[in-house]
Design an enzyme around this catalytic site. Structure first.
Site, PDB file in Angstrom:
ATOM      1  N   CYS A 155       0.857  -1.183   0.000  1.00 29.78           N
ATOM      2  CA  CYS A 155       0.000   0.000   0.000  1.00 29.78           C
ATOM      3  C   CYS A 155       0.889   1.227   0.000  1.00 29.78           C
ATOM      4  O   CYS A 155       1.875   1.270   0.730  1.00 29.78           O
ATOM      5  CB  CYS A 155      -0.891  -0.010   1.237  1.00 29.78           C
ATOM      6  N   HIS A 200      -9.046  -3.871  -2.066  1.00 30.18           N
ATOM      7  CA  HIS A 200      -8.092  -3.147  -1.216  1.00 30.18           C
ATOM      8  C   HIS A 200      -8.590  -1.716  -0.969  1.00 30.18           C
ATOM      9  O   HIS A 200      -8.589  -1.233   0.166  1.00 30.18           O
ATOM     10  CB  HIS A 200      -6.715  -3.140  -1.889  1.00 30.18           C
ATOM     11  N   GLU A 201      -9.079  -1.064  -2.024  1.00 31.66           N
ATOM     12  CA  GLU A 201      -9.542   0.323  -1.885  1.00 31.66           C
ATOM     13  C   GLU A 201     -10.865   0.380  -1.095  1.00 31.66           C
ATOM     14  O   GLU A 201     -11.090   1.315  -0.327  1.00 31.66           O
ATOM     15  CB  GLU A 201      -9.691   0.999  -3.244  1.00 31.66           C
ATOM     16  N   HIS A 252     -10.116   0.514   2.440  1.00 31.56           N
ATOM     17  CA  HIS A 252      -9.704   1.857   2.884  1.00 31.56           C
ATOM     18  C   HIS A 252     -10.918   2.693   3.298  1.00 31.56           C
ATOM     19  O   HIS A 252     -10.850   3.469   4.260  1.00 31.56           O
ATOM     20  CB  HIS A 252      -8.958   2.592   1.764  1.00 31.56           C
TER      21      HIS A 252
HETATM   22 ZN   LIG Z   1      -3.790   0.946   0.330  1.00 29.85          ZN
END
Ligand SMILES: [Zn+2]
Length: 136
Positions: free
Chosen positions: A85, A126-127, A130
């Site tokens: 990341c 992954h986003e 977040h």
């Molecule tokens: Zn990330």
């Protein structure tokens, strides 16, 4: 406009708020910042450029896709992935799904759904993490 990447874990751990049409400008900032970091970065969430709104961008082949208020509708094919990341140092392992279906609004604020598989699906997950303040 290219923005500085946030690395403050406390900030990144907060859940992002729903985006509105006032946040459409973020598409451009995310595109510019992704482009500026293309050597090391394949996707971003808005909180990584300092705005805690539910907006993400990720590479899909040669183009990038921006999603406002993305919602994971379904997922299948779990596997263990190794990910890095831009906001964090190192690589970590995490559980991802091979195929996902996502509902979102596009940069014209139209409702869309998209099915993703493989690497784009992984970046998108992954986003999405977040947005929930989950950092691997
Ligand atoms: Zn990330």
């Amino acid at each position: 406009m290219e923005k500085k990447i946030v690395k403050d874990i406390l900030f990144l751990s907060q859940v992002s708020q729903l985006a509105s049409q006032d946040d459409l400008y973020l598409a451009r900032d995310l595109q510019d910042t992704l482009l500026a970091n293309r050597e090391t970065c394949v996707g971003l969430a808005a909180n990584m450029i300092g705005v805690q709104k539910r907006v993400i961008i990720f590479n899909l082949g040669l183009v990038s896709v921006v999603m406002f208020n993305p919602v994971l509708l379904s997922f299948e094919g779990p596997y263990e992935a190794e990910e890095g990341c831009l906001s964090l140092v190192g690589v970590r392992s995490t559980k991802r799904y091979e195929t996902i279906r996502v509902a979102y609004r596009d940069s014209k604020w139209q409702e869309q759904t998209m099915t993703l598989t493989g690497f784009p699906a992984q970046i998108c997950q992954h986003e999405l993490d977040h947005l929930e303040g989950r950092i691997i």
